[in-house]
Write a protein that holds these residues in place. Structure first.
Motif, PDB file in Angstrom:
ATOM      1  N   LYS A 174      -5.352   4.943  -1.821  1.00 21.12           N
ATOM      2  CA  LYS A 174      -5.769   3.588  -2.235  1.00 21.12           C
ATOM      3  C   LYS A 174      -6.107   3.586  -3.716  1.00 21.12           C
ATOM      4  O   LYS A 174      -5.811   2.661  -4.448  1.00 21.12           O
ATOM      5  CB  LYS A 174      -6.998   3.160  -1.432  1.00 21.12           C
ATOM      6  CG  LYS A 174      -6.658   2.327  -0.194  1.00 21.12           C
ATOM      7  CD  LYS A 174      -7.920   1.737   0.424  1.00 21.12           C
ATOM      8  CE  LYS A 174      -7.733   1.466   1.914  1.00 21.12           C
ATOM      9  NZ  LYS A 174      -9.027   1.403   2.638  1.00 21.12           N
TER      10      LYS A 174
ATOM     11  N   ARG B  61      -3.120   3.774  -6.333  1.00 22.32           N
ATOM     12  CA  ARG B  61      -2.096   2.743  -6.322  1.00 22.32           C
ATOM     13  C   ARG B  61      -1.626   2.442  -7.747  1.00 22.32           C
ATOM     14  O   ARG B  61      -0.463   2.276  -8.028  1.00 22.32           O
ATOM     15  CB  ARG B  61      -2.654   1.459  -5.699  1.00 22.32           C
ATOM     16  CG  ARG B  61      -1.495   0.523  -5.337  1.00 22.32           C
ATOM     17  CD  ARG B  61      -1.847  -0.651  -4.518  1.00 22.32           C
ATOM     18  NE  ARG B  61      -3.259  -0.881  -4.311  1.00 22.32           N
ATOM     19  CZ  ARG B  61      -3.709  -1.756  -3.436  1.00 22.32           C
ATOM     20  NH1 ARG B  61      -2.867  -2.399  -2.671  1.00 22.32           N
ATOM     21  NH2 ARG B  61      -4.975  -1.961  -3.274  1.00 22.32           N
TER      22      ARG B  61
ATOM     23  N   LYS C 132       0.841  -1.208   0.000  1.00 18.83           N
ATOM     24  CA  LYS C 132       0.000   0.000   0.000  1.00 18.83           C
ATOM     25  C   LYS C 132       0.875   1.257   0.000  1.00 18.83           C
ATOM     26  O   LYS C 132       2.061   1.197   0.323  1.00 18.83           O
ATOM     27  CB  LYS C 132      -0.942   0.015   1.207  1.00 18.83           C
ATOM     28  CG  LYS C 132      -0.296   0.177   2.562  1.00 18.83           C
ATOM     29  CD  LYS C 132      -1.357   0.322   3.658  1.00 18.83           C
ATOM     30  CE  LYS C 132      -0.679   0.526   5.016  1.00 18.83           C
ATOM     31  NZ  LYS C 132      -1.653   0.698   6.102  1.00 18.83           N
TER      32      LYS C 132
END
Lengths: 97, 97
Positions: free
Chosen positions: B90, B93, A74
């Motif tokens: 997120k 990514r 992440k």
């Protein structure tokens, strides 16, 4: 100190209207977020450096069940205080004691 | 992205003169530093929270000489990214893979 207090104090210091200062702080935060999301490092002189880093995937073990599981990679936002700011904190220690 | 690039981009976005934007960013950083040195927590909405914390004194051991020594207490500037910013990361990514 939240956003509103920050922008009002900034407005007071610069002689701006509150909402102009608010627009300004929001634009700055939005811009910083965009740059960081694009993978750029952000240096605020005498304050610190922001950087988005990739945390690799890793295997962890559930302490109760002893079961192993994979933690996916992440992106994390990191912040490193500037040496100049650390120096300032050294001299402010008295306030916190 | 250093201070100059940050302020020029901010000026461009807001239609300010570069030096006005620079004065603004400097005032904001100066103000944030002052508030933090006074022990206040600073929340930048959708970005993160800055806080000066006291690291207690601790005993460390020199790995070579095995000698024990006392590390004095010190103030450290911490930064915790906002949940909203983590959420954004997120979704970005893909860019970093």
């Amino acid at each position: 100190m939240n956003n509103k207090e920050l922008t009002n104090e900034l407005a007071r210091r610069l002689g701006y209207e509150n909402q102009d200062a608010a627009q300004l702080v929001n634009s700055m935060v939005t811009m910083m977020s965009e740059q960081l999301q694009e993978g750029k490092t952000l240096v605020l002189a005498d304050f610190g450096t922001f950087e988005v880093k990739k945390e690799l995937e890793r295997i962890e073990v559930n302490p109760l069940t002893k079961q192993r599981f994979l933690v996916p990679p992440k992106l994390v936002l990191t912040f490193k205080p500037a040496a100049a700011f650390k120096e300032k904190l050294k001299n402010t220690r008295a306030i916190h004691e």
